[in-house]
Design a protein around this motif. Sequence first.
Motif, short mmCIF file in Angstrom:
data_model
loop_
_atom_site.label_atom_id
_atom_site.label_comp_id
_atom_site.label_asym_id
_atom_site.label_seq_id
_atom_site.Cartn_x
_atom_site.Cartn_y
_atom_site.Cartn_z
N GLY A 109 0.72 -1.25 0.25
CA GLY A 109 0.42 0.04 -0.37
C GLY A 109 0.44 1.39 -0.41
O GLY A 109 0.48 2.18 -0.68
N ALA A 110 2.22 1.30 1.10
CA ALA A 110 3.03 2.74 1.29
C ALA A 110 3.36 2.71 -0.39
O ALA A 110 3.70 3.50 -0.86
CB ALA A 110 3.87 2.17 1.85
N GLY A 111 4.03 1.84 -1.23
CA GLY A 111 4.81 1.55 -1.95
C GLY A 111 3.71 2.25 -3.84
O GLY A 111 4.21 2.95 -4.31
N LEU A 146 1.55 2.91 -14.53
CA LEU A 146 1.81 1.63 -13.79
C LEU A 146 3.41 0.93 -13.82
O LEU A 146 3.76 0.50 -12.86
CB LEU A 146 1.70 0.69 -15.22
N ALA A 147 4.36 1.91 -14.31
CA ALA A 147 5.31 1.58 -14.62
C ALA A 147 5.89 2.31 -13.14
O ALA A 147 6.77 1.98 -12.19
CB ALA A 147 6.57 2.47 -15.79
N SER A 148 5.80 3.84 -12.45
CA SER A 148 6.11 4.46 -11.00
C SER A 148 5.31 3.55 -10.55
O SER A 148 6.16 3.41 -9.20
CB SER A 148 5.39 5.57 -11.38
N VAL A 149 4.03 3.34 -10.14
CA VAL A 149 3.84 2.02 -9.24
C VAL A 149 4.38 0.66 -8.81
O VAL A 149 5.33 0.35 -7.63
CB VAL A 149 2.17 2.00 -9.15
N GLY A 150 4.47 0.24 -10.52
CA GLY A 150 4.99 -1.02 -10.17
C GLY A 150 7.22 -1.09 -9.13
O GLY A 150 7.43 -1.91 -8.33
N LEU A 151 7.70 0.00 -10.07
CA LEU A 151 9.01 0.29 -9.36
C LEU A 151 8.86 0.63 -7.77
O LEU A 151 9.78 0.59 -7.63
CB LEU A 151 9.55 1.41 -10.12
#
Length: 363
Positions: A109-111, A146-151
């Motif tokens: 959740g924090a990520g 998607l790229a930002s949240v995944g990383l």
Amino acid sequence: MLDYSHNAWLVAASLAVALMAGFTGLYLTHGASKLDDQRRKIVVALAAVVLGGGIWSMHFVAMLGLQLPILFYYDALITLISALVAILMVGLALLLLHFRPRSAQTIVGAGVIVGLGIVVMHYIGMAGMELCRPVYNAWDVAISTLASVGLSVVAIWVAYDNRTQRNILLGTACFGLAVFSMHFVATGLTDFVASDSAGGAGPALNNQVLAMGVTVAVFLICGAFLLTGVSFLEPAVAEPAPAPTPEPEPAVLRAGVPFEREGQTFFAEPARIAAIRAEGHYTVLYMAAEKLFCPWSITEAESRLAPDGFLRAHRSYLVNPKHVSSFERHKDNGTCYFDDVDALTKVPVSRSRLSDIRDALGL
């Protein structure tokens, strides 16, 4: 559509800023969960400013490197709002990590919150451009998100799954890549067109003024990075083992056990005493056929005579096992007998003292 390019040196500088901010913020919170609530809040707030400010600084260092064929400005108010959004969203993520149980759900959740904070900051910052308008669609935003949240999830998971120095370094790399990749993925999916609208919500910032503000922010991040880096590189000093607490030494008898007779005080050898009985605040010594008054309490006698082998057989009696001639076990207590002590033939043994007496007698 306008053609654009990037200054390679500023692109590299933007990545360096993201890495320095990531390391500083993640290392600042190392051990924060062990602090009291007030100090933990201060540490979390500082880390949020560093991480959120690092996201903002990385974005605008990269934007300073954006080269367009036209002159463009930034709206000062929108630019400031983009910085505040990044700080607040990162702060929310850190509050979850340091004020709630650190479960897998909390870390993920924090990520997600950090990843969304990077995306929101980026697009708010882009919305502040004047005389030039960024053009993108929902798919472009979805891919960037998607790229930002995944990383970001990977970065927070690595940094917080195990709070070692190795994990902090790996988390720093993932955080820096999350901010850097999201910006350039989003920028690569964005087109720019000239716009006639020059008015905004706040005063206009040209690249020169923005560069001064970003330089100050990066200078502060570099300073914080150096300070935390020094602490990170210091060799761990093992805490000295606490010195063992010395056990109190039993009082050593110098003259023997005192007893009174005809107004005088005499001293008896402990080995001659068969038993001691409590008599109020005083005690009575039993030696052969004699009963002698002793000024010690039963507690003091037990403490002083422990080195001589005396044991508490009952709350009112101490016995010298060397004088016990026989022992009788009852259902849940016992009795010690003294054949050579005319003044005291037997002493009761309470249930709580039974084991010690039996051990002393070799039973």
